[in-house]
Design a protein around this motif. Sequence first.
Motif, PDB file in Angstrom:
ATOM      1  N   ASP A   1       0.811  -1.231   0.000  1.00 23.58           N
ATOM      2  CA  ASP A   1       0.000   0.000   0.000  1.00 23.58           C
ATOM      3  C   ASP A   1       0.840   1.274   0.000  1.00 23.58           C
ATOM      4  N   ARG A   2       0.306   2.289  -0.692  1.00 29.63           N
ATOM      5  CA  ARG A   2       0.867   3.645  -0.671  1.00 29.63           C
ATOM      6  C   ARG A   2       0.009   4.450   0.292  1.00 29.63           C
TER       7      ARG A   2
ATOM      8  N   ALA B   1      -1.184  11.371  -5.530  1.00 31.28           N
ATOM      9  CA  ALA B   1      -2.423  10.597  -5.374  1.00 31.28           C
ATOM     10  C   ALA B   1      -2.612   9.672  -6.590  1.00 31.28           C
ATOM     11  N   PRO B   2      -3.411   8.614  -6.496  1.00 32.77           N
ATOM     12  CA  PRO B   2      -4.211   8.244  -5.339  1.00 32.77           C
ATOM     13  C   PRO B   2      -3.443   7.395  -4.315  1.00 32.77           C
TER      14      PRO B   2
ATOM     15  N   ASP C   1      -3.731   4.316  -1.254  1.00 31.24           N
ATOM     16  CA  ASP C   1      -4.536   3.175  -0.801  1.00 31.24           C
ATOM     17  C   ASP C   1      -5.086   3.427   0.602  1.00 31.24           C
TER      18      ASP C   1
ATOM     19  N   GLN D   1      -8.461  11.938  -2.914  1.00 33.07           N
ATOM     20  CA  GLN D   1      -7.174  11.300  -3.201  1.00 33.07           C
ATOM     21  C   GLN D   1      -7.134   9.826  -2.803  1.00 33.07           C
ATOM     22  N   LEU D   2      -8.304   9.248  -2.458  1.00 30.19           N
ATOM     23  CA  LEU D   2      -8.379   7.819  -2.129  1.00 30.19           C
ATOM     24  C   LEU D   2      -8.501   6.988  -3.401  1.00 30.19           C
ATOM     25  N   ALA D   3      -7.687   5.955  -3.508  1.00 26.82           N
ATOM     26  CA  ALA D   3      -7.753   5.018  -4.633  1.00 26.82           C
ATOM     27  C   ALA D   3      -9.027   4.171  -4.512  1.00 26.82           C
ATOM     28  N   PRO D   4      -9.449   3.522  -5.603  1.00 21.59           N
ATOM     29  CA  PRO D   4     -10.569   2.574  -5.496  1.00 21.59           C
ATOM     30  C   PRO D   4     -10.239   1.537  -4.412  1.00 21.59           C
TER      31      PRO D   4
ATOM     32  N   GLY E   1      -9.795   2.267  -1.413  1.00 22.98           N
ATOM     33  CA  GLY E   1      -8.976   2.949  -0.406  1.00 22.98           C
ATOM     34  C   GLY E   1      -9.726   3.232   0.891  1.00 22.98           C
TER      35      GLY E   1
ATOM     36  N   ARG F   1     -13.577   4.090  -0.168  1.00 24.38           N
ATOM     37  CA  ARG F   1     -14.025   4.338  -1.542  1.00 24.38           C
ATOM     38  C   ARG F   1     -14.460   3.002  -2.147  1.00 24.38           C
TER      39      ARG F   1
END
Length: 201
Positions: free
Chosen positions: A73-74, A136-137, A139, A158-161, A163, A182
């Motif tokens: 994860d980022r 972004a995005p 995790d 800025q949340l990933a799918p 996230g 998200r």
Amino acid sequence: MDREGLLRSLAARVSDQRVLEAFATVPRELFVLPSMAAAAYEDAPLRIGPGQTISQPAVVARMCELLELKPTDRVLDVGTGSGYHAAILSRLAGRVWGIELDEQLALRAARTLLRAGIENVSVVSGDGAAGLPELAPFDAINVAATATGQVPPALEEQLAPGGRLVAPVATADGESLVLVRRLVDGLRREALEAVRFVALR
Ligand code: SAH
């Protein structure tokens, strides 16, 4: 309390084994003020500067559990302060970016993280409510200062799918931890237990 004592106390409340291991490997005494080293393993927040505290280990652990981090994860850490919470996140994720408003504190956190041998965290100074759109995005997003009314919209964006974001939010009902996810059909927000953090400025 010493490190063993703190780990025993956390183990009674935290079931995620990876989170407990992260606490076992990060030396909290490096992240507190030298004058407070003796209190480093108390399960309590400690002052690190004006209007700034290193968060309580039990609260850091709870927030890490809620973020359900994977080794790749980022992660964005808002209100990096001493860098301790970012250090714990770095043991659970692949890469962490910390953002701290106070420039001196950001510099100190970056130095402390290197002293602790942690190389997958970068700390920048700036307004964390804006996030880091150029990176972004993410995790996962961890926020350690209380927003008023709602989670800053820029952070949710800025949340990933898939996230997850955890943040203290103050409303007329008081201050509580909010978990945002998200999902395919949009954001889902859930208010959890009461907490106390310093304000997001
Ligand atoms: N996570 C920290 C605890 C931080 S206390 C730790 O483990 O030590 C909250 C921090 O948020 C303070 O250092 C404060 O300076 C910072 N802060 C407050 N408003 C901010 C903002 N808008 N952007 C970034 N940092 C902010």
